[in-house]
Design a protein around this motif. Sequence first.
Motif, PDB file in Angstrom:
ATOM      1  N   MET A   1      50.439  44.014  45.224  1.00 28.00           N
ATOM      2  CA  MET A   1      49.532  43.206  44.407  1.00 28.00           C
ATOM      3  C   MET A   1      49.406  43.827  43.019  1.00 28.00           C
ATOM      4  N   ASN A   2      49.449  43.037  41.990  1.00 27.26           N
ATOM      5  CA  ASN A   2      49.329  43.509  40.613  1.00 27.26           C
ATOM      6  C   ASN A   2      47.859  43.540  40.214  1.00 27.26           C
ATOM      7  N   TYR A   3      47.321  44.760  40.022  1.00 31.99           N
ATOM      8  CA  TYR A   3      45.907  44.896  39.691  1.00 31.99           C
ATOM      9  C   TYR A   3      45.656  44.956  38.189  1.00 31.99           C
ATOM     10  N   GLU A   4      46.710  44.890  37.391  1.00 30.54           N
ATOM     11  CA  GLU A   4      46.527  44.948  35.945  1.00 30.54           C
ATOM     12  C   GLU A   4      45.701  43.777  35.444  1.00 30.54           C
ATOM     13  N   ASN A   5      45.771  42.645  36.131  1.00 30.22           N
ATOM     14  CA  ASN A   5      45.044  41.456  35.692  1.00 30.22           C
ATOM     15  C   ASN A   5      43.678  41.344  36.333  1.00 30.22           C
ATOM     16  N   LYS A   6      43.285  42.349  37.141  1.00 32.31           N
ATOM     17  CA  LYS A   6      41.982  42.311  37.800  1.00 32.31           C
ATOM     18  C   LYS A   6      40.974  43.089  36.957  1.00 32.31           C
ATOM     19  N   HIS A   7      39.682  42.930  37.320  1.00 34.23           N
ATOM     20  CA  HIS A   7      38.620  43.559  36.548  1.00 34.23           C
ATOM     21  C   HIS A   7      38.193  44.843  37.236  1.00 34.23           C
ATOM     22  N   GLY A   8      39.081  45.816  37.323  1.00 36.55           N
ATOM     23  CA  GLY A   8      38.750  47.057  37.999  1.00 36.55           C
ATOM     24  C   GLY A   8      39.862  48.066  37.894  1.00 36.55           C
ATOM     25  N   LEU A   9      39.826  49.046  38.806  1.00 37.42           N
ATOM     26  CA  LEU A   9      40.821  50.105  38.776  1.00 37.42           C
ATOM     27  C   LEU A   9      41.057  50.636  40.180  1.00 37.42           C
ATOM     28  N   ILE A  10      42.152  51.389  40.349  1.00 33.01           N
ATOM     29  CA  ILE A  10      42.493  51.995  41.629  1.00 33.01           C
ATOM     30  C   ILE A  10      42.475  53.511  41.466  1.00 33.01           C
ATOM     31  N   VAL A  11      41.856  54.199  42.443  1.00 34.83           N
ATOM     32  CA  VAL A  11      41.819  55.668  42.411  1.00 34.83           C
ATOM     33  C   VAL A  11      42.287  56.188  43.757  1.00 34.83           C
ATOM     34  N   ASP A  12      42.696  57.467  43.785  1.00 41.33           N
ATOM     35  CA  ASP A  12      43.048  58.069  45.070  1.00 41.33           C
ATOM     36  C   ASP A  12      41.797  58.655  45.717  1.00 41.33           C
ATOM     37  N   LYS A  13      41.962  59.360  46.838  1.00 46.78           N
ATOM     38  CA  LYS A  13      40.811  59.843  47.600  1.00 46.78           C
ATOM     39  C   LYS A  13      40.006  60.909  46.851  1.00 46.78           C
ATOM     40  N   ASN A  14      40.600  61.508  45.800  1.00 49.40           N
ATOM     41  CA  ASN A  14      39.883  62.514  45.005  1.00 49.40           C
ATOM     42  C   ASN A  14      39.293  61.939  43.722  1.00 49.40           C
ATOM     43  N   GLY A  15      39.476  60.616  43.520  1.00 49.52           N
ATOM     44  CA  GLY A  15      38.924  59.992  42.322  1.00 49.52           C
ATOM     45  C   GLY A  15      39.897  59.918  41.167  1.00 49.52           C
ATOM     46  N   LYS A  16      41.142  60.382  41.339  1.00 50.74           N
ATOM     47  CA  LYS A  16      42.138  60.343  40.271  1.00 50.74           C
ATOM     48  C   LYS A  16      42.584  58.902  40.050  1.00 50.74           C
ATOM     49  N   ILE A  17      42.583  58.446  38.802  1.00 55.22           N
ATOM     50  CA  ILE A  17      42.888  57.054  38.485  1.00 55.22           C
ATOM     51  C   ILE A  17      44.397  56.804  38.589  1.00 55.22           C
ATOM     52  N   ILE A  18      44.766  55.781  39.364  1.00 62.46           N
ATOM     53  CA  ILE A  18      46.168  55.412  39.556  1.00 62.46           C
ATOM     54  C   ILE A  18      46.545  54.250  38.641  1.00 62.46           C
ATOM     55  N   ALA A  19      45.677  53.227  38.585  1.00 56.66           N
ATOM     56  CA  ALA A  19      45.923  52.047  37.751  1.00 56.66           C
ATOM     57  C   ALA A  19      44.579  51.510  37.274  1.00 56.66           C
TER      58      ALA A  19
END
Length: 1011
Positions: A1-19
């Motif tokens: 799924m392409n999250y670039e067009n969504k109103h949010g972000l993705i992080v890993d379990k430590n809070g590091k931003i992925i997208a």
Amino acid sequence: MNYENKHGLIVDKNGKIIAVSNDIKKLFPGLSPQNNFLQYWKDVQSVDKEYKFRIIEKFEECRRNNAPAAFDLPLTINDNRLTYTLVYTPLKSENNIYFYIDFILSGKSKTEETDTYKIRIALNQIEDLIEDEEILKVIDRVKNSYPFTFIEKVKFQKEINGLKNFFWIKDRDDKIVVANEAYASWLGTTPSKLENKSESDYLPKYLVNLYSRLNEYIKNTSNIIAVSGLKSAGDTKNFSIYLLPVCDLENNVIALIGFSYVETDKEIVRSLTRHIPLPACVVGENLELTEYNELFESVFGLSGKKSKLHEVFGRDAVNKISSFLKENKKYEDKLFDIETADKKLYSFTALKEVDRVILSGYHVEKQTDENASLDIEDYLKIVPDAAYVYDLENLKFLAVTDEALKLYGYSKEKFLELDLTDLYAPEDVQALIQSDDKSLRGKPLKHKRSDGKDIYVTIKSVEISYKGKKAHLNLVREVSFELKTRRENQLYRHVFENTGDLVIVTDKDGFIVSINDSVTRQLGFSQRELEGRPIISIVSDEDRAVVNKNVLHAESNNTIKLNVSVKKSEGELTEAEIAASKIKDYEGKVEQVVFLIRLQPEEKRNLTAEVANETSNIDAAFLSNLFHELLTPLNVIMGFTQDLWENIENPNDEQKESVEIIKENQRTLLQIMDNAVEYAAFLRKNIKYKIENVRLTDLLPELEEVITKTAKQHGKTVKEGKISSSLEFETDKQKFLSLLGMLINFAVTITKEKELKLSAKKEDDDNLIILIDDLKEGASPYLLKGMHDILTDDENLNRRNYGFSRFSMKLAKKLMEILGISFKTLGDKDKKRVGIVVPFKFTPFEGGEIEIEESPRPVEEKFERPAEKPISNVVEKQATNMLKKLDLASMTCLYLEDQVDSQILFKSQMKDLKTIEVAPSLEAAIPLLKTRRFDFLIVDINLQGEYNGLDVLRIVRKMPGYKEIPIIASTAYMQPGARENFIAAGFTDFISKPLLRDKVIEILTRIYSAS
């Protein structure tokens, strides 16, 4: 799924931003990939300190529980105070876990003169959130029927127009599929104008962005969202909007349901206290108790009357709640320690909802030893479990519940004279004294009842103070039955794993759940290969309907025994005995089916093969398969011949004569093929009986249908003579009708007379006799000789003399053999008669493994086999009347057929339909079934791929929206009782090939007129 067009972000379990989405980058420039989301907020001035902690706290909650979490985050942006709902959602990958963090704007700027809205993320089912049965029923219908057919959509529109609440459905592209009049009116339009339009074209501007964000969130998470605080024009009462997803079998969101709902205070309290038995109430803006639950009423002695807050709580508590109500924040929760009017201390959770406060709490007053003893005694009166209290010093019993007295078999007086050691066997007392609470906790212990019987229990023990003594409160649970069940399960597991028989366990629908090792050893399938496959996929094609009908679709719960052919992994068939038993759950509903399969020993299989070779030099399996394969191209040829004939606008006499000749040979060929297939089945000992009591007079209308065509072709008539209505006998009705029809057709063809007469009488105590005469005083010599020759002599000679198919004659003799029927010539030399002797009592044919299914005499509907299309004005008129009832131009069909020629023929014959989709296999049909909605399905029984037509039926019926859709079975041949067998298996109806237009229309007319 392409999250670039969504109103949010993705992080890993430590809070590091992925997208991160573009709009979040603009809003918070520091939130970029590789940075840490949790550390970012430390230096952000627009977030209050307490909310910086909540950002981390909610993230940890989501990570710990592996479930969504949400809270409201106030932010100051460009001097405007905005509130976002921050939603954390876990995203699992194959080797890791990530989190999607969504920012949903849930409040407007305070510089704008608009209301704010409370957004709730619901993680449970809609049934747990609202109690309106009418709305829940409508939602359930959508989940089972979406996407709608045209007719269903019209019915559904009428149904939702009757709702007082708003209700609408939109597709994944946010286009309105259907909306009721209430919602359309709120948007200032009509339901028809809303259809296929974007919802944003009609929503108030201040709601467009909010709804867009909510829609995207639901599509990504499949969660339910509730938006509170909305108002209708001219209405001061707030209502909520619920948005929930409609998902396909793979949990992909295919549509969104929206509806409005006004919660009453009573529903709020009921919802709040559904899972926690605490006193709860609702306090209005005038400090009145507007609603409370039964526990609150009981604790504070309100007796059902409305009260002011100060009549229940002390002044300090009233002031706290009053101040809380006056705060500017419309949605908030706090924890209060409140002293009531009678000086009792309660810890209350207060939840503010705009202009009211919802309170729920529990008593926290510290108790004295005396009060504690009183509470223990009260507890023992209401606890449903067996329990007792004993003195830690001398082990004497101090108190006991009625359930414990029942368990141990004592009176209360006798039990209180005992001590703890009296419940144990002498050899166990020493172990009891040396043990501690931890070593006994959860461990099954052997206790003694008053009658000396052993029982097993587990104990939960807690130290208490009881009337000034140190004591233990023991909660006792008997586990004797559980231990017995566990031992039995171990035994069954041992048998399951080590028996030489094959054991296959399926769910209630026949899909395999587990197998034992014997299945792998003897059939060659692994657990992975069979898991999820239908049980009927490992039996022969001929036996699939038998297993479906007699086991999976049977109402009987007794063990069913069958003899079938089972497939090995390489495709080889082997004979087997099956014993199938249904396993029920605690409600008595079938949960699983256990198939115990015993393969026929190798010696017996070889012996059976030798006997079969001695009795016939025909390879029955090869013969059956040969005719199955021949029928398909022959049906296609006949179908296209019919198609060509229909396209000749003005046929001349020669063309008409040619078509009639083709049709006559078509009927003859089909009859030969059907007879050959049925005869091959008999040779393979694939004989299944359905025995019932029948009256000969009741069979005459159906018999007339069988013999009329042959009589008309030969210019002869068959009349009914004297037949007693009391002549009742036991037989397989379909097989008997087939045989008697053939015998009379033989007689019609043989005789040189213009008329035959059929009569019957009692022959003796064991038999009746059916007489076929072609003269007033008996049978002509020509008829006598012909019937004798056909039923006794060589088929090749008779074929030359009389022109009958060899397979028709073989089949007639085989049917007479298995039904116990014989040919007899009776009378003197001047007046002889042709007689068919039928036994009153059916006796199974001793020719193989035969199952006899007994059933009471049914009252049956009479269905005709669809006739070939004759050239006549009468039938054309009937077809026209059928078309008036069926709007073919609005109907859609999915045809599952693996032969391309048959697909083309069907499309040509049914070109009036709105849409025809074809698929050669279930695997190819699944995408069409998921994305389209069809008005009816026609399914060939033999398909490409792993699954056949019976598998298609079972799988499609479980798909959303296809529970009631007509599914019609189709085969290239038609054996006696085929239609009834397919309907018993679950099909709506049956049609034999070729699929000609009039035959299909007749079936559809029958289906839709019945519904």
